[in-house]
Scaffold this motif. Sequence first.
Motif, short mmCIF file in Angstrom:
data_model
loop_
_atom_site.label_atom_id
_atom_site.label_comp_id
_atom_site.label_asym_id
_atom_site.label_seq_id
_atom_site.Cartn_x
_atom_site.Cartn_y
_atom_site.Cartn_z
N TYR A 15 0.85 -1.18 0.00
CA TYR A 15 0.00 0.00 0.00
C TYR A 15 0.89 1.24 0.00
O TYR A 15 1.92 1.26 0.66
CB TYR A 15 -0.90 -0.05 1.24
N VAL A 16 0.50 2.27 -0.75
CA VAL A 16 1.29 3.50 -0.85
C VAL A 16 0.48 4.63 -0.20
O VAL A 16 -0.26 5.35 -0.87
CB VAL A 16 1.62 3.83 -2.32
N PRO A 17 0.61 4.78 1.14
CA PRO A 17 -0.26 5.73 1.84
C PRO A 17 -0.05 7.19 1.43
O PRO A 17 -1.02 7.96 1.40
CB PRO A 17 0.09 5.52 3.32
N ASP A 18 1.18 7.58 1.09
CA ASP A 18 1.41 9.00 0.79
C ASP A 18 0.84 9.42 -0.57
O ASP A 18 0.76 10.61 -0.86
CB ASP A 18 2.90 9.36 0.88
N GLN A 19 0.39 8.46 -1.39
CA GLN A 19 -0.28 8.79 -2.66
C GLN A 19 -1.78 8.51 -2.58
O GLN A 19 -2.50 8.71 -3.56
CB GLN A 19 0.33 7.99 -3.81
N ALA B 130 -10.94 10.82 -0.56
CA ALA B 130 -11.19 10.92 -2.01
C ALA B 130 -11.49 9.56 -2.64
O ALA B 130 -11.72 9.48 -3.84
CB ALA B 130 -9.97 11.55 -2.69
N GLY B 131 -11.49 8.49 -1.83
CA GLY B 131 -11.71 7.16 -2.38
C GLY B 131 -10.60 6.75 -3.33
O GLY B 131 -10.84 6.17 -4.38
N ARG B 132 -9.36 7.07 -2.94
CA ARG B 132 -8.20 6.78 -3.78
C ARG B 132 -7.21 5.97 -2.95
O ARG B 132 -6.62 6.48 -2.00
CB ARG B 132 -7.57 8.09 -4.25
N TYR B 133 -7.05 4.71 -3.33
CA TYR B 133 -6.13 3.81 -2.63
C TYR B 133 -5.10 3.32 -3.64
O TYR B 133 -5.45 2.63 -4.60
CB TYR B 133 -6.90 2.64 -2.01
N VAL B 134 -3.85 3.71 -3.43
CA VAL B 134 -2.79 3.40 -4.38
C VAL B 134 -1.98 2.21 -3.87
O VAL B 134 -1.58 2.16 -2.70
CB VAL B 134 -1.86 4.62 -4.59
#
Length: 127
Positions: free
Chosen positions: A17-21, A26-30
Amino acid sequence: MHEQDYDQIQVQVSTEYVPDQSSAEAGRYVFAYHVTIENHGKLPAQLLSRHWIITDGNQQVQEVRGEGVIGEKPTIMPGEAYQYSSGTVLQTPVGSMQGSYQMIDATGLKFDADIPVFTLATPRSLH
């Protein structure tokens, strides 16, 4: 068909998981994923294209097809491996990916190498 069987190419994936992105608001999980493609066959095999099936936690399915991976169409020699990293964005904290790589061996035989299903999940979202 000859001895370059479909199971001679093995694919392993690790994810993070890339928390800083990402932004829950915003419903954005990278997520980043790191792929290792191993050639256990007797012939060189070149990766021509990819087909991903990405499913988020709401069962929304996105299919992605494209040439090569990260702009490359690597040829993997017998006994060797090719590694690359890429990423995807989900609208939910949990999802999954699976798919296949379309390959061609040194004799011109085209075949698919399966990418087994793997989970994408933010920390502590799975119990």
